[in-house]
Design an enzyme around this catalytic site. Structure first.
Site, PDB file in Angstrom:
ATOM      1  N   SER A 186       0.816  -1.215   0.000  1.00 15.41           N
ATOM      2  CA  SER A 186       0.000   0.000   0.000  1.00 15.41           C
ATOM      3  C   SER A 186       0.844   1.258   0.000  1.00 15.41           C
ATOM      4  O   SER A 186       0.329   2.353  -0.228  1.00 15.41           O
ATOM      5  CB  SER A 186      -0.901   0.017   1.236  1.00 15.41           C
TER       6      SER A 186
ATOM      7  N   PRO B 138       2.039  12.859  13.775  1.00 17.22           N
ATOM      8  CA  PRO B 138       2.096  12.373  12.384  1.00 17.22           C
ATOM      9  C   PRO B 138       0.747  11.907  11.851  1.00 17.22           C
ATOM     10  O   PRO B 138       0.402  12.203  10.696  1.00 17.22           O
ATOM     11  CB  PRO B 138       3.091  11.215  12.458  1.00 17.22           C
TER      12      PRO B 138
ATOM     13  N   SER C  61      -5.548   8.734   4.172  1.00 13.56           N
ATOM     14  CA  SER C  61      -5.112   7.366   4.414  1.00 13.56           C
ATOM     15  C   SER C  61      -3.994   7.080   3.429  1.00 13.56           C
ATOM     16  O   SER C  61      -3.915   7.713   2.369  1.00 13.56           O
ATOM     17  CB  SER C  61      -6.268   6.382   4.195  1.00 13.56           C
TER      18      SER C  61
ATOM     19  N   ASN D  43      -4.060   4.685   1.676  1.00 16.76           N
ATOM     20  CA  ASN D  43      -4.758   4.055   0.560  1.00 16.76           C
ATOM     21  C   ASN D  43      -5.275   5.032  -0.478  1.00 16.76           C
ATOM     22  O   ASN D  43      -5.552   4.639  -1.619  1.00 16.76           O
ATOM     23  CB  ASN D  43      -5.912   3.202   1.087  1.00 16.76           C
TER      24      ASN D  43
ATOM     25  N   HIS E 200      13.301  -4.718 -45.606  1.00 17.33           N
ATOM     26  CA  HIS E 200      13.910  -6.017 -45.262  1.00 17.33           C
ATOM     27  C   HIS E 200      15.435  -5.910 -45.158  1.00 17.33           C
ATOM     28  O   HIS E 200      16.147  -6.893 -45.369  1.00 17.33           O
ATOM     29  CB  HIS E 200      13.545  -7.103 -46.288  1.00 17.33           C
TER      30      HIS E 200
ATOM     31  N   SER F 235      37.007   1.442 -28.308  1.00 21.91           N
ATOM     32  CA  SER F 235      37.539   0.131 -27.953  1.00 21.91           C
ATOM     33  C   SER F 235      38.767   0.270 -27.075  1.00 21.91           C
ATOM     34  O   SER F 235      39.563   1.203 -27.237  1.00 21.91           O
ATOM     35  CB  SER F 235      37.909  -0.656 -29.220  1.00 21.91           C
ATOM     36  N   SER F 236      38.929  -0.677 -26.161  1.00 17.69           N
ATOM     37  CA  SER F 236      40.117  -0.696 -25.319  1.00 17.69           C
ATOM     38  C   SER F 236      41.277  -1.420 -25.989  1.00 17.69           C
ATOM     39  O   SER F 236      42.397  -1.398 -25.487  1.00 17.69           O
ATOM     40  CB  SER F 236      39.793  -1.381 -23.987  1.00 17.69           C
TER      41      SER F 236
ATOM     42  N   LYS G 147      38.893   3.095 -33.226  1.00 18.58           N
ATOM     43  CA  LYS G 147      37.497   2.670 -33.365  1.00 18.58           C
ATOM     44  C   LYS G 147      36.580   3.634 -32.609  1.00 18.58           C
ATOM     45  O   LYS G 147      36.843   3.991 -31.466  1.00 18.58           O
ATOM     46  CB  LYS G 147      37.321   1.259 -32.816  1.00 18.58           C
ATOM     47  N   VAL G 148      35.512   4.060 -33.263  1.00 22.00           N
ATOM     48  CA  VAL G 148      34.526   4.943 -32.648  1.00 22.00           C
ATOM     49  C   VAL G 148      33.152   4.315 -32.828  1.00 22.00           C
ATOM     50  O   VAL G 148      32.779   3.932 -33.940  1.00 22.00           O
ATOM     51  CB  VAL G 148      34.556   6.353 -33.285  1.00 22.00           C
TER      52      VAL G 148
ATOM     53  N   GLU H 190      23.194   3.592 -28.833  1.00 22.12           N
ATOM     54  CA  GLU H 190      23.233   2.391 -28.004  1.00 22.12           C
ATOM     55  C   GLU H 190      22.658   2.661 -26.625  1.00 22.12           C
ATOM     56  O   GLU H 190      21.899   1.846 -26.074  1.00 22.12           O
ATOM     57  CB  GLU H 190      24.670   1.884 -27.894  1.00 22.12           C
TER      58      GLU H 190
END
Length: 467
Positions: free
Chosen positions: A98, A124, A133, A135, A182, A312-313, A318-319, A325
């Site tokens: 709840s 309170p 409530s 609820n 396709h 890339s490590s 490389k990019v 992503e």
């Protein structure tokens, strides 16, 4: 370390950290639910603060709460809404279904803050939770938080994305490229047409969200325990939505049926479905960008996305298409959240749904993730990509599917033979058609002009339209 203090509730005494603003019921929830370490979202805490502040003011207006207490509670609740006390809301998402623990967390924290500002006791339950409530308060908080997140964050982000796409489409207007169905070469279209499709998807998503907003803006507050409104003033609901609307500048309404608003979360499920559709749209756009950017040598290489970080490590130079992503992962998460919210929405047994905190967490997370993803996709990917005109032109010239434009002149069968020969020999359709038809060079160039074909070109006479 300061010695813990003792707090009590209807079940007895419990030890609470000395510097904590929460009380016994919150501490019991902390002890009972060491589940995920995920606290309720900022937007949800903000909504609880707004609800408590508005309720205090309405109860004072109805002569149910004296001015000192009402003013102190409202001021404290607005500080909670502003995020000043977020660290005081540690209750785990996976708590009582709840959301009572989160409601009492807010009641206890607000009561303790309010005590500092007035000379009278603030309880309170009796004062902060007056006429409420868990609820009805938690379903209301879900709706309020989601509406605020949508109106202030996601909708502006999606509008911004649509504008970025449309601006880019305008800049690329008139540039033809190879169409694909396709994942295979098809008839040409222009960049502005392709991007126009993306923009339409985004704007349709905006329209879908707006269409569902009225049901999310209908609130359960005032139904109290089971929907009958026990212990709430008969005028509380109407005054509450009016006051909350004035505070937020949103036209909240009282739900037509409080029993439905408390026992079910259909509006949240509906909105989650709209968010899922937006996620599907953004994933399609992200994947189109990834394909168009693929290469640089062995892929399509139609565009170059902004180079943002090494890809890339181990492979120097490389990019990768990191923004699309990231967006695709966001979309996957939102789609998963929708499945969770759908299951949670089914968990309304009789007068109460018992997966409310989970619905709140995942719905608000989806809104926030999509907003951030939309901004990043537009600003860091679409706005700055460049078109490789040479590569696009070369692919167009070799595209055997251009023969489709000659269907009404030479027929489907001869067209298929020319297309296959052009592909087999690595020659242009124009060159092969010169040899295999009686059409002049001028006629062929006019009929096979990719730019002209993007506006329909010659009306095709034979052959099907599929594929």
């Amino acid at each position: 370390m300061a010695k813990p203090r003792s707090e009590h509730d209807s079940m007895g005494t419990v030890l609470v950290p000395a510097d904590a603003l929460w009380g016994a019921q919150t501490q019991r929830a902390i002890d009972n639910f060491p589940i995920s370490g995920l606290a309720m979202p900022r937007g949800f805490i903000r909504a609880l603060g707004l609800i408590k502040a508005t309720a205090a003011e309405v109860n004072h207006d109805l002569d149910l709460l004296d001015a000192p207490r009402a003013q102190a509670i409202a001021a404290a609740a607005l500080e909670v809404a502003a995020g000043k006390f977020d660290a005081q809301f540690p209750v785990d998402v996976f708590q009582t279904g709840s959301g009572t623990s989160s409601n009492m967390n807010a009641n206890e924290v607000i009561a303790r803050i309010a005590l500092r500002a007035c000379d009278v006791d603030v309880h309170p339950n009796d004062h902060v939770n007056l006429g409420q409530s868990s609820n009805d308060t938690i379903p209301t908080a879900i709706h309020v938080a989601a509406v605020l997140g949508l109106r202030e964050d996601l909708l502006p982000a999606l509008k911004g994305l649509a504008k970025v796409i449309e601006k880019k489409a305008k800049a690329l207007a008139g540039i033809p490229k190879t169409g694909r169905t396709h994942l295979m070469d098809a008839m040409p279209l222009r960049f502005d047409q392709e991007l126009g499709g993306w923009a339409a998807q985004v704007r349709d998503g905006i329209a879908r969200i707006k269409a569902s907003l009225p049901r999310l803006e209908a609130l359960a507050q005032g139904g109290t325990a089971v929907g009958t409104g026990i212990n709430a003033h008969p005028k509380f609901s109407a005054k509450f939505v009016k006051a909350l609307g004035k505070r937020t500048d949103i036209a909240f309404t009282v739900a037509d049926n409080l029993f439905a608003a408390m026992s079910a979360q259909d509006a949240a499920v509906e909105m989650s479905g709209q968010l899922k559709t937006v996620a599907v749209s953004l994933m399609k756009i992200a994947n189109d960008l990834r394909w168009m950017n693929s290469g640089p040598l062995a892929g399509l290489g139609e565009i170059r996305l902004p180079a943002l970080q090494p890809g890339s490590s181990i492979m120097p130079g490389k990019v990768n298409p990191v923004i699309p992503e990231s967006v695709a992962m966001v979309c996957a998460k939102v789609i998963g959240n929708d499945a969770t919210i759908t299951i949670a929405g089914q968990s309304g047994s009789f007068q109460l749904n018992t997966m409310l905190p989970l619905i709140a967490h995942d719905l608000l997370q989806s809104i926030s993730l999509l907003a951030n993803a939309a901004r990043v996709l537009g600003d860091s990917a679409i706005a700055g990509f460049e078109v490789d005109d040479v590569r696009i032109r070369a692919a167009l010239d070799r595209n055997p599917i251009l023969i489709t434009a000659l269907n009404s002149v030479i027929g489907y069968e001869q067209g298929a033979a020319i297309a296959k020969q052009a592909y087999r020999e690595g020659r242009s359709v124009l060159a092969v058609a010169k040899e295999q038809t009686r059409l002049s060079d001028a006629e062929l160039r006019e009929l096979l002009d990719p730019a002209a074909l993007t506006d329909g070109g010659i009306v095709a006479g034979g052959g099907g339209s599929s594929g």
